[in-house]
Design an enzyme around this catalytic site. Structure first.
Site, short mmCIF file in Angstrom:
data_model
loop_
_atom_site.label_atom_id
_atom_site.label_comp_id
_atom_site.label_asym_id
_atom_site.label_seq_id
_atom_site.Cartn_x
_atom_site.Cartn_y
_atom_site.Cartn_z
N HIS A 166 0.82 -1.22 0.00
CA HIS A 166 0.00 0.00 0.00
C HIS A 166 0.86 1.27 0.00
O HIS A 166 0.39 2.34 -0.37
CB HIS A 166 -1.01 0.00 1.16
N ASP A 173 1.46 -7.87 2.10
CA ASP A 173 1.54 -6.41 1.91
C ASP A 173 3.00 -5.97 1.73
O ASP A 173 3.63 -5.46 2.66
CB ASP A 173 0.91 -5.73 3.13
N SER A 195 4.09 2.02 8.36
CA SER A 195 3.85 1.06 7.29
C SER A 195 5.14 0.82 6.51
O SER A 195 5.76 1.77 6.03
CB SER A 195 2.77 1.58 6.35
#
Length: 704
Positions: free
Chosen positions: A83, A220, A640
C-alpha cells in the site's frame, strides 16, 4: 506565545519501562531501555544499532514522506508495503498493462520503472538543539519569530553539513509538544524505481473487510530500487545512465522465523501520535474530527466504489485514492469506539486531577498551566473546528473541479507577457487520465448536500444561495452546470484572470466562496488554537516533571523511532488470538469469495497456497507456511513498511497494520490489547519465488 524553561536535564531518566510501549529516538536511547531490550533478547551492541556506517539504522529509510522501508541488498533493493507503493504501481498501470491488478516484475535493470515525486531518505545524524535555541532567545519569542529563527538555523546547519557531503540537509523538528527541538541530518535519493509488486488480490487481500483486523493474510509488500550517480554513488536526479545504489548497510533477511515471546523490534518513521493530549482535546478529536471524517468519507466512498466496480479504467484511476480515504475512515470509526469502550476521556480527566493536585503542591507552572482555561478554550473553539472538518472533508478535498478552483488562489503559475496584464492567463494541465467526470460529479453533488445538512446557515459558501434559488436545491443540476460552463474544466483552455469573465466563471466563484468561509474559520480558530497549543505544551511538561522517575518518549512526528517488544497473541473476544496465520487460513478465506469479494484471488494463488510442501518457506517449529504475525511493538501511521527485526537485527517481517483494539493507540496505548501486524518475510520471498520467479532478486537478497 511565550516560552519558559520547562524540562529538567534528567527528563529522560528511566527506572522501569514497559517492553511493549514506546517510540524511542535512537541517538539518546536511555541506557536503562537498552538494558531491558537486552534482557528481552536483543544481542546487538548499541554502536551496531546507531553509530557508524555499519549501524542497522542505516538500512532503514523514510519512504517518500509517508511510509517506511528497509534496504535488503548490496544493490539498493528496498522493501516497503504494497500500500506504500500503491500509487507508483497505479501510475504505471493501464487497461492493457494493469500492474495493479496483475502485479509486476522487472526481469532486468532496464525494465525497472522510474517514478516522479518519490524518494527515500536516510537519517545520518540527530541531536538536541534546544539549548542552542534557548541561547538565541527561543523562550521569549512568539510563534512567528520562532519560525524565522528555526528557518535561519535550518539553513545555517544545512550549509554546514553540506561541507561534509553536498547531498546532506537538516530538518529541525519539535519534540515533547514543542518543549524540545532536535536537528536531524538526512540524505535523500530521488531516483527510485519499481521492481516488483504482487497482484492486488494478494497485496490488498481482505481489503476493507480485514483492514485493522486480525487474523490477517495480506501479502503487503512491494519492491523498489535506489539508483545513484555512477561516479559518486550519491543521490542524482533520474537519468537512464544512473546505476543501482550501493548502500552502507543493508538488512540481512532471515528464514529462521520466530517463536512466541521472541524479541521483536521495529525501526521506522511513525507519523503522529498525541499521547500527551488532554481529555478536552480527546473529546474534540472524537466529536469534531473523527465523527466528521467517518460520516463524510462514508458518503464519498459509496459513490466511488460504485463507479470503480462498473469500470476497470475508473478503478485504476481511483484505487489509490479510495484506499487512502477508506483507511482513515475506518480508523476514525474504530478510534471513536475505543475511546468510548475503554473510557479514555474519563481516564485522562482523572489523571489530570492528579496533575492538578501535584501542581498545587509544587507550584510548578503556576499561572501558566490552567485546566479551567484549557477547558474553556476547547469549548469555545469546538463549533469552528467541527465546521472546518466538514468543510475540508466535504469541499476542500471533494473533487477535481474544486481542487482546480482552489488552486487558483494558491500561487498558480501565470503565463503571458508582464507588460500586457489583460493577456495573462492560467492554464490547467490536461490530467484527464487521473479522474473520471461521472464519478467526480456524483461525489461533489453528494458532498455538497452532506455539508449543507451538517453545518449552520452562516457557514455556507455564497454559491449555496444560487443552488437554492436557481436550482431548487438540486445539487446534481448545479454540478452538471459547473462542469458544463466553467472554463476551468475545459482541457487546454486559457483562463484570463484580468478579464471580467474571470469572476463570472462558475468554477472560479466556487473557489472564491469556499475560501471566504475558510478564511472566516481560520480567523476564529487561530487565536484559540495558539492558546490551546500553549496549554497542551505546559501539560506535557508537567506530566514529564511529575513522573521524572518514569520513561517518557516524545509523540511521533515522522522522525526515526525504535519500538521493541515480543511476538505474541492477545485475547480476542475472550479467546486466544494466535500469533500467526497459515496458508490454510488464506485458502479458507478464498473459498468465501462468493460472499466477500475482497477474498477473491487468481486461481494460481489458490494453487500455490494449497501446496502440500512449501519447502524452505515452511516454519521449522510449526511445520506450517506462516503468512502474518503479531507483536506488541508500538506503531502508528507512517510505520507502514517498517522492518521488523529479531534480536540479532535480522529481518523477519514488515509492519503493515494494527488490530482493531489498537485504534486508540495514537492517544492511549493499551499494552494488553494493542498489536502490530506484520507480513512474514518468508511469505514475501515465497511470492517472489513461486509466483514471480524472481530468481535474480532472490539471489541478490541472499536470505539466510
Amino acid at each position: 506565545m511565550k516560552k519558559s524553561t520547562l524540562f529538567l536535564a534528567g527528563m529522560l531518566m528511566v527506572s522501569t519501562a514497559q517492553a511493549d510501549e514506546g517510540m524511542w529516538t535512537l541517538y539518546n536511547l536511555p541506557p536503562q531501555v537498552y538494558e531491558i531490550m537486552q534482557n528481552e533478547g536483543f544481542t546487538m551492541s548499541y554502536n551496531d544499532l546507531y553509530y557508524g556506517e555499519n549501524a542497522l539504522k542505516n538500512a532503514v529509510v523514510n519512504f517518500s514522506g509517508y511510509c517506511s522501508g528497509v534496504v535488503v541488498s548490496p544493490n539498493g533493493l528496498v522493501f516497503t508495503n504494497h500500500h506504500c507503493g500503491f500509487e507508483s504501481i497505479r501510475s504505471h498501470s493501464t487497461v492493457e498493462h494493469d500492474y495493479m491488478l496483475n502485479g509486476f516484475y522487472a526481469k532486468t535493470y532496464e525494465e525497472e520503472l522510474p517514478n516522479e515525486d518519490m524518494f527515500v531518505s536516510f537519517m545520518i545524524d540527530q541531536r538536541d538543539i534546544t539549548d542552542m535555541l534557548e541561547s538565541r532567545g527561543f523562550y521569549t519569542m512568539d510563534d512567528s519569530d520562532l519560525e524565522v529563527l528555526i528557518d535561519s538555523l535550518t539553513n545555517a546547519m544545512t550549509d554546514s553539513v553540506k561541507e561534509i557531503d553536498p547531498s546532506y540537509h537538516v530538518s529541525i523538528d519539535a519534540f515533547y509538544e514543542g518543549n524540545r527541538y532536535y536537528a536531524t541530518t538526512y540524505q535523500d535519493f530521488t531516483d527510485l524505481r519499481l521492481v516488483f509488486a504482487v497482484p492486488k488480490s494478494m497485496g490488498k487481500f481482505g481489503g476493507e473487510t480485514d483492514n485493522w483486523m486480525w487474523p490477517r493474510q495480506t501479502c503487503d509488500f512491494s519492491v523498489f530500487r535506489i539508483y545513484a550517480d555512477p561516479k559518486t554513488n550519491g543521490p542524482a536526479a533520474y537519468d537512464k545512465d544512473n546505476v543501482p545504489y550501493h548502500p552502507k548497510r543493508w538488512a540481512q533477511v532471515s528464514m529462521k522465523g520466530y517463536a512466541d515471546r521472541d524479541f521483536a523490534m521495529t525501526l521506522g518513521y511513525p507519523g503522529s501520535t498525541q499521547r500527551y493530549l488532554s481529555s478536552y482535546g480527546i473529546k474534540q478529536m472524537r466529536d469534531c474530527e473523527n465523527a466528521v471524517r467517518a460520516k463524510v468519507r462514508g458518503v464519498k466512498q459509496d459513490v466511488m466504489i460504485k463507479h470503480m466496480r462498473a469500470s476497470e479504467a475508473v478503478r485504476i484511476k481511483y484505487d489509490s485514492k479510495y484506499a487512502q480515504s477508506s483507511n482513515y475512515w475506518k480508523n476514525s470509526i474504530g478510534m471513536n469506539k475505543c475511546i468510548d469502550s475503554i473510557g479514555i476521556i474519563n481516564q485522562k480527566a482523572e489523571f489530570e486531577r492528579q496533575v492538578r493536585q501535584w501542581q498545587d503542591s509544587t507550584g510548578f507552572l503556576k499561572d501558566k498551566l490552567d485546566f479551567e482555561k484549557m477547558s474553556n478554550l476547547y469549548a469555545n473553539n469546538a463549533e469552528a473546528v467541527r465546521t472546518f472538518y466538514y468543510l475540508y472533508e466535504s469541499l476542500l478535498s471533494s473533487s477535481e473541479l474544486v481542487r482546480r478552483s482552489l488552486q487558483l488562489y494558491r500561487g498558480m503559475e501565470v503565463y503571458g507577457p508582464d507588460e500586457k496584464p489583460n493577456k495573462q492567463y492560467h492554464l490547467f494541465d490536461d490530467n484527464s487520465d487521473e479522474w473520471d467526470e461521472a464519478l467526480e460529479k456524483e461525489v461533489l453533488a453528494a458532498l455538497l448536500k452532506t455539508y449543507k445538512e451538517n453545518v449552520g446557515e452562516n457557514r455556507l459558501p455564497a454559491f449555496y444561495n444560487t443552488i437554492k434559488k436557481k436550482y431548487g436545491n438540486n445539487y446534481t443540476a448545479f454540478v452538471e452546470d459547473l462542469y458544463k460552463k466553467s472554463i476551468i474544466m475545459k482541457p487546454g483552455k486559457k483562463l484570463y484572470f484580468n478579464k471580467k469573465s474571470y469572476n463570472k466563471d462558475m468554477g472560479v466563484q466556487v473557489g472564491i466562496d469556499i475560501f471566504d468561509v475558510l478564511t472566516d474559520l481560520r480567523h476564529e480558530m487561530v487565536s484559540g488554537l495558539t492558546e490551546i497549543d500553549e496549554q497542551e505544551k505546559y501539560l506535557c511538561a508537567a506530566v514529564v516533571r511529575m513522573e521524572q522517575d518514569k520513561p517518557h518518549y516524545s509523540d511521533a512526528n515522522f522522525t526515526m523511532r525504535l519500538s521493541y517488544g515480543q511476538v505474541g497473541e492477545y485475547l480476542l473476544n475472550g479467546e486466544p488470538s494466535g500469533y500467526y496465520t497459515t496458508a490454510e487460513s488464506i485458502v479458507e478465506k478464498m473459498d468465501r469469495a462468493n460472499s466477500i469479494i475482497e477474498y477473491e484471488a487468481e486461481p494460481i494463488m489458490r494453487e500455490l497456497l494449497s501446496a502440500k510442501d512449501f519447502g524452505a518457506y515452511t516454519d521449522s517449529r510449526t511445520g506450517k507456511m506462516q503468512l502474518c504475525f503479531l507483536t506488541n511493538n508500538d506503531i502508528t501511521g507512517g510505520n507502514s513498511g517498517s522492518p521488523m527485526f529479531n534480536g540479532k537485527g535480522e529481518l523477519i517481517g514488515l509492519a503493515f497494520d494494527g488490530n482493531w483494539d489498537s485504534l486508540s493507540s495514537d492517544i492511549f496505548f493499551d499494552k494488553e490489547l494493542a498489536r502490530c501486524i506484520g507480513v512474514d518475510i518468508r511469505f514475501v520471498l515465497f511470492m517472489m519465488d513461486r509466483w514471480g520467479h524472481a530468481d535474480r532478486l532472490l539471489r541478490e537478497i541472499n536470505a539466510k
